[in-house]
Design a protein around this motif. Structure first.
Motif, PDB file in Angstrom:
ATOM      1  N   GLU A 123       0.838  -1.194   0.000  1.00  0.00           N
ATOM      2  CA  GLU A 123       0.000   0.000   0.000  1.00  0.00           C
ATOM      3  C   GLU A 123       0.876   1.248   0.000  1.00  0.00           C
ATOM      4  OE1 GLU A 123      -3.234   2.192   2.898  1.00  0.00           O
ATOM      5  OE2 GLU A 123      -2.848   0.064   3.165  1.00  0.00           O
ATOM      6  N   ALA A 124       1.953   1.214   0.796  1.00  0.00           N
ATOM      7  CA  ALA A 124       2.863   2.359   0.836  1.00  0.00           C
ATOM      8  C   ALA A 124       3.548   2.539  -0.506  1.00  0.00           C
ATOM      9  CB  ALA A 124       3.897   2.161   1.948  1.00  0.00           C
ATOM     10  N   GLU A 125       3.889   1.474  -1.155  1.00  0.00           N
ATOM     11  CA  GLU A 125       4.538   1.554  -2.452  1.00  0.00           C
ATOM     12  C   GLU A 125       3.584   2.101  -3.500  1.00  0.00           C
ATOM     13  OE1 GLU A 125       5.697  -2.077  -4.691  1.00  0.00           O
ATOM     14  OE2 GLU A 125       7.716  -1.325  -4.290  1.00  0.00           O
ATOM     15  N   SER A 126       2.306   1.746  -3.365  1.00  0.00           N
ATOM     16  CA  SER A 126       1.343   2.226  -4.353  1.00  0.00           C
ATOM     17  C   SER A 126       1.141   3.739  -4.247  1.00  0.00           C
ATOM     18  CB  SER A 126       0.005   1.506  -4.195  1.00  0.00           C
ATOM     19  OG  SER A 126      -0.628   1.908  -2.989  1.00  0.00           O
ATOM     20  N   LEU A 127       1.447   4.292  -3.086  1.00  0.00           N
ATOM     21  CA  LEU A 127       1.343   5.741  -2.945  1.00  0.00           C
ATOM     22  C   LEU A 127       2.417   6.443  -3.762  1.00  0.00           C
ATOM     23  CD1 LEU A 127       0.654   6.049   0.891  1.00  0.00           C
ATOM     24  CD2 LEU A 127      -0.981   6.249  -0.987  1.00  0.00           C
ATOM     25  N   GLU A 152      23.911  18.150   9.200  1.00  0.00           N
ATOM     26  CA  GLU A 152      23.444  19.385   8.605  1.00  0.00           C
ATOM     27  C   GLU A 152      24.328  19.874   7.476  1.00  0.00           C
ATOM     28  OE1 GLU A 152      22.298  22.426  11.263  1.00  0.00           O
ATOM     29  OE2 GLU A 152      21.081  21.058  12.418  1.00  0.00           O
ATOM     30  N   GLY A 153      25.510  19.685   7.488  1.00  0.00           N
ATOM     31  CA  GLY A 153      26.338  20.187   6.410  1.00  0.00           C
ATOM     32  C   GLY A 153      26.681  19.114   5.395  1.00  0.00           C
ATOM     33  N   SER A 154      26.304  17.912   5.641  1.00  0.00           N
ATOM     34  CA  SER A 154      26.698  16.824   4.740  1.00  0.00           C
ATOM     35  C   SER A 154      25.674  16.621   3.646  1.00  0.00           C
ATOM     36  CB  SER A 154      26.884  15.544   5.547  1.00  0.00           C
ATOM     37  OG  SER A 154      25.641  15.168   6.116  1.00  0.00           O
ATOM     38  N   ASP A 155      25.906  15.579   2.880  1.00  0.00           N
ATOM     39  CA  ASP A 155      25.023  15.282   1.741  1.00  0.00           C
ATOM     40  C   ASP A 155      23.588  15.121   2.210  1.00  0.00           C
ATOM     41  OD1 ASP A 155      27.186  15.277   0.086  1.00  0.00           O
ATOM     42  OD2 ASP A 155      27.503  13.106   0.258  1.00  0.00           O
ATOM     43  N   GLN A 156      22.688  15.586   1.386  1.00  0.00           N
ATOM     44  CA  GLN A 156      21.265  15.465   1.687  1.00  0.00           C
ATOM     45  C   GLN A 156      20.781  14.083   1.261  1.00  0.00           C
ATOM     46  OE1 GLN A 156      19.429  17.818   3.171  1.00  0.00           O
ATOM     47  NE2 GLN A 156      21.326  18.953   3.453  1.00  0.00           N
ATOM     48  N   LEU A 157      19.901  13.513   2.083  1.00  0.00           N
ATOM     49  CA  LEU A 157      19.314  12.213   1.740  1.00  0.00           C
ATOM     50  C   LEU A 157      18.157  12.428   0.793  1.00  0.00           C
ATOM     51  CD1 LEU A 157      19.241  10.413   5.191  1.00  0.00           C
ATOM     52  CD2 LEU A 157      20.855  10.098   3.338  1.00  0.00           C
ATOM     53  N   GLU A 158      17.934  11.458  -0.023  1.00  0.00           N
ATOM     54  CA  GLU A 158      16.815  11.566  -0.951  1.00  0.00           C
ATOM     55  C   GLU A 158      15.542  11.179  -0.231  1.00  0.00           C
ATOM     56  OE1 GLU A 158      17.402   9.794  -4.691  1.00  0.00           O
ATOM     57  OE2 GLU A 158      19.493  10.338  -4.766  1.00  0.00           O
ATOM     58  N   PRO A 159      14.428  11.636  -0.758  1.00  0.00           N
ATOM     59  CA  PRO A 159      13.171  11.288  -0.122  1.00  0.00           C
ATOM     60  C   PRO A 159      13.001   9.759  -0.086  1.00  0.00           C
ATOM     61  CG  PRO A 159      12.814  12.753  -2.003  1.00  0.00           C
ATOM     62  CD  PRO A 159      14.267  12.458  -1.933  1.00  0.00           C
ATOM     63  N   ALA A 160      12.268   9.287   0.907  1.00  0.00           N
ATOM     64  CA  ALA A 160      12.079   7.850   1.084  1.00  0.00           C
ATOM     65  C   ALA A 160      11.195   7.290  -0.015  1.00  0.00           C
ATOM     66  CB  ALA A 160      11.422   7.573   2.431  1.00  0.00           C
ATOM     67  N   VAL A 161      11.601   6.143  -0.518  1.00  0.00           N
ATOM     68  CA  VAL A 161      10.814   5.444  -1.526  1.00  0.00           C
ATOM     69  C   VAL A 161      10.515   4.061  -0.950  1.00  0.00           C
ATOM     70  CG1 VAL A 161      10.793   4.520  -3.856  1.00  0.00           C
ATOM     71  CG2 VAL A 161      11.913   6.701  -3.384  1.00  0.00           C
ATOM     72  N   PHE A 162       9.230   3.731  -0.869  1.00  0.00           N
ATOM     73  CA  PHE A 162       8.866   2.417  -0.350  1.00  0.00           C
ATOM     74  C   PHE A 162       8.927   1.396  -1.464  1.00  0.00           C
ATOM     75  CE2 PHE A 162       6.683   5.288   2.586  1.00  0.00           C
ATOM     76  CZ  PHE A 162       7.170   4.807   3.778  1.00  0.00           C
ATOM     77  N   GLY A 163       9.427   0.281  -1.151  1.00  0.00           N
ATOM     78  CA  GLY A 163       9.484  -0.794  -2.135  1.00  0.00           C
ATOM     79  C   GLY A 163       9.745  -2.106  -1.468  1.00  0.00           C
ATOM     80  N   THR A 164       9.431  -3.124  -2.163  1.00  0.00           N
ATOM     81  CA  THR A 164       9.692  -4.465  -1.616  1.00  0.00           C
ATOM     82  C   THR A 164      10.569  -5.212  -2.588  1.00  0.00           C
ATOM     83  OG1 THR A 164       7.735  -5.378  -2.663  1.00  0.00           O
ATOM     84  CG2 THR A 164       7.484  -4.564  -0.411  1.00  0.00           C
TER      85      THR A 164
END
Length: 166
Positions: A123-127, A152-164
């Motif tokens: 369900e989270a992945e379908s979002l 705070e000064g280091s590389d930014q993380l990418e948004p979370a992607v749900f997957g299985t």
């Protein structure tokens, strides 16, 4: 010497005739007894031969039966050995499969919670991921961003992607 009187001669002749008759009678009885003994001996000999032949046949029948029983015993022992080997092989296979069976039982016990978790992940992945323009105000430093605040000064993380991957 004088001749014996005729009375004595008659008495002697009568006595000799009686002795002769008695001897003839005894010889006849002896002959009959000998015939009877010979017949009995022949019957006993035939009966002995019949019993001997029957005994020999019984011995041969016993030997045949013993041979058949020995063969049956050998066949039965071979079957027992074969069955014992099969039992040992199956016991070995059971020993090999027992840990797997326990693992499968454990998986079966845990299946309902895993199924719920997988359904939630699906369900989270379908979002799907949030588009970059829909990020919350404040940018990457917002409290909902993928950061622990220590980086705070280091590389930014990418948004979370749900997957299985299952």
């Amino acid at each position: 010497m004088s001749a014996p009187p005729p009375l004595q001669i008659r008495e002697a002749n009568a006595h000799l005739a009686a002795v002769h008759r008695r001897a003839a009678e005894l010889e006849a009885r002896l002959e009959a007894a000998e015939c009877m003994v010979r017949a009995q001996a022949e019957r006993l000999a035939r009966h002995d031969q019949q019993l001997s032949a029957a005994l020999d046949e019984l011995g041969r029948a016993k030997d045949r039966e013993i041979a058949a029983l020995r063969e049956q015993l050998l066949t039965s022992e071979a079957a027992v050995q074969s069955l014992q080997a099969a039992v040992r092989q199956r016991d070995k296979l059971i020993g090999q499969l027992q840990p797997r069976a326990e693992l499968l039982q454990d998986l079966c016990r845990r299946r309902p919670p895993l199924a719920g978790l997988l359904a939630t992940l699906a369900e989270a992945e379908s979002l799907g991921p949030l588009p970059a323009s829909d990020l919350l105000p404040g940018g990457p430093s917002s409290p909902l961003a993928n950061s622990t605040g220590e980086e705070e000064g280091s590389d930014q993380l990418e948004p979370a992607v749900f997957g299985t991957t299952v």
